[in-house]
Design an enzyme around this catalytic site. Sequence first.
Site, PDB file in Angstrom:
ATOM      1  N   HIS A 142      45.187  37.823  48.189  1.00 20.41           N
ATOM      2  CA  HIS A 142      44.433  39.281  48.268  1.00 20.41           C
ATOM      3  C   HIS A 142      44.797  40.151  49.672  1.00 20.41           C
ATOM      4  CE1 HIS A 142      41.896  37.055  46.165  1.00 20.41           C
ATOM      5  NE2 HIS A 142      41.440  36.447  46.476  1.00 20.41           N
ATOM      6  N   HIS A 165      46.347  42.976  48.270  1.00 25.05           N
ATOM      7  CA  HIS A 165      45.024  44.075  47.557  1.00 25.05           C
ATOM      8  C   HIS A 165      44.475  44.850  48.569  1.00 25.05           C
ATOM      9  CE1 HIS A 165      42.030  43.962  44.153  1.00 25.05           C
ATOM     10  NE2 HIS A 165      42.886  45.672  44.241  1.00 25.05           N
ATOM     11  N   HIS A 217      48.376  33.129  47.730  1.00 26.51           N
ATOM     12  CA  HIS A 217      47.375  33.532  46.768  1.00 26.51           C
ATOM     13  C   HIS A 217      46.608  34.179  48.032  1.00 26.51           C
ATOM     14  CE1 HIS A 217      43.447  33.022  43.985  1.00 26.51           C
ATOM     15  NE2 HIS A 217      43.072  33.340  45.920  1.00 26.51           N
ATOM     16  N   GLU A 218      46.213  33.760  49.249  1.00 23.99           N
ATOM     17  CA  GLU A 218      45.403  34.303  50.167  1.00 23.99           C
ATOM     18  C   GLU A 218      46.372  35.783  50.858  1.00 23.99           C
ATOM     19  OE1 GLU A 218      42.511  34.179  50.162  1.00 23.99           O
ATOM     20  OE2 GLU A 218      42.689  32.785  49.670  1.00 23.99           O
TER      21      GLU A 218
END
Length: 670
Positions: free
Chosen positions: A465, A468, A461-462
Amino acid sequence: MTNPLLTEWETPFGIAPFDRISDDDFAPALEEALAAHRGEIDAIADNPEAPSFANTIEALEASGAALDKVLSVFFTVAGADSNPAREALQRDFSPKLAAHQSAISGNEALFSRIAAVWEARDTLELTEEQARVLMLTHRGFVRSGAALTGEAAERMKAIKARLAVLGTQFTQNLLADERAWFMELSEDDLTGLPDFVVESARAAGEEKGADGPVITLSRSLIVPFLQFSDRRDLREKAFRAWEARGANGGETDNREIAAETLALRQERAELLGYDNFAAYKLETEMAKTPAAVRDLLMSVWKPAKAQADADAEVLTALIREDGVNGTLEPWDWRYYAEKRRAAEHDLDGAALKPYFQLDRMIDAAFDCANRLFGLEFAPLDVPLYHPDCRAWEVTRGGKHVAVFIGDYFARGSKRSGAWCSAMRSQAKFPRAQAPVVINVCNFAKGDPALLSYDDARTLFHEFGHALHQMLSDVTYESVSGTSVARDFVELPSQLFEHWLDQPEVLRKFATHARTGAAMPREMLEKVLAAATFDMGFQTVEYIASALVDLEFHDGEPPVDPMAKQAEVLAEISMPQAIRMRHATPQFAHVFSGDGYSSAYYSYMWSEVMDADAFAAFEEAGGAFDAERAEALEEHILSTGGSRDPAELYTAFRGRLPGVEALLKGRGLAA
């Protein structure tokens, strides 16, 4: 001696020279950087030339470089490696920074120039990104109170300053409670605990200076303790301490802070002409209105609660078999759910965990990024802020893309949770700069460090990010990377979680810590079959938090937030044996700052999109379909906030999604 925070960083890729920075450097560096930024703002505001995009909007974009450098280092260490000196500095800095921002947004001459450029926007022949930056700048100033005058303007400044102080205090209180409590375990208290939990407890004991193993309030330690400990009395003791964070009375109690914060947010919204804070906050998000948020949450709540209620009956039967005549309690749920998973899916969490080594899961995330986007990761030997940290240079086709830093282990100096931040964001103006991105997690230490499946999901999940940030390709830093709507920012992170579930990824990287053998096919199939196990519990605890957050801000602020929390939970018939994922006194997402206030729902809003977006890969050539990966980078990962998020998603998928894919993905579809 020259302050290292203010010098040109002659380091590999311009990484902060952590080995030369001391806590004594921060305060003088901040004062100098604030003064420099004030001078830059005054020069823009007092420019005798007619306002233009270049001399006003681009000039704003180029200002504050020194301040950004100082704060990027300070907030990195304050969140991930705090100490009393840094906590004192944070308390001192918060009102100063709030006052500084208020002075900028309240600068009438500056806002007059921004408004003039905005009024002339149709004649300026701006690029699409420039038009977006202009709109966001003008809107941001208006929403900050730039159009207010007189007493209203002064009151807005005071509110912002007070909210900054309260947010800092909330965070530090929570950290203090988490740091202070631990439960020592005797050898007899270890019954039922698998080796990896015992090892983590012993490592935690060493950090606390105890004579033996301890359980702390770190999620990566207390959750497996609640899953596996046969000692119901100790599970209850640990759970009650976990639940009491921020609500223990005394100096670290967060309940009054929450009440004052909610009252000030309401007053802030009213000063700006909104009925309530939720209406103000959601205006700029994809959801737009509290009603739209409520509709989404309740459409998922009903099937989730039905599933949780059915699961509670099964777990109650299991607790009866153990001779417990009382009701199923929150400290029982994870323990009996683990027993049920072992029985129904023949899946032993303790046997599974050795296959999820931290280093192998990092390798898995890197490999997926390579296959999808061509990124390569090479270790960097550079000074960082803590010995636990490690760094990699990220390249593509031999060209530097970013620096990625991972800080994975729990410690008393680190606030709880997991997050991604950029010490430097990608931009091309006023100079080209590559990002420096950090993932911070709170995994239990071990030799080797082992993760639960949920931990591995957090890592992916991290890293979503981080992608991104790393793949951002815009001109202006204000719209770079994760500078997007709050209910869009979780799309890349939650979408990347799907690659952890791919059989080919697990076959390659889920290898046993002792033998090095790949996860047996039978176990792999069981893991994937159990992917939605206990999803009723997980969905209920999340939505309860999101609904409480929404109701806190949609209407008159409650005088007693705990009473309002209880009222909301009663209205939705919250299951007795499940608690909110984040109760009010621990709800840092909402009360440590405005980031997720009225917007904790955004994880689910983004999940509607991520489930649909991954379905696009499945409908094409599979998880690693090159065409879909290219489209994902082109339309979402590289664009930051340079375009409207609904427009970006539609460009990727051809349409906006419905909730059906989410319900199917969570195993809650009828």
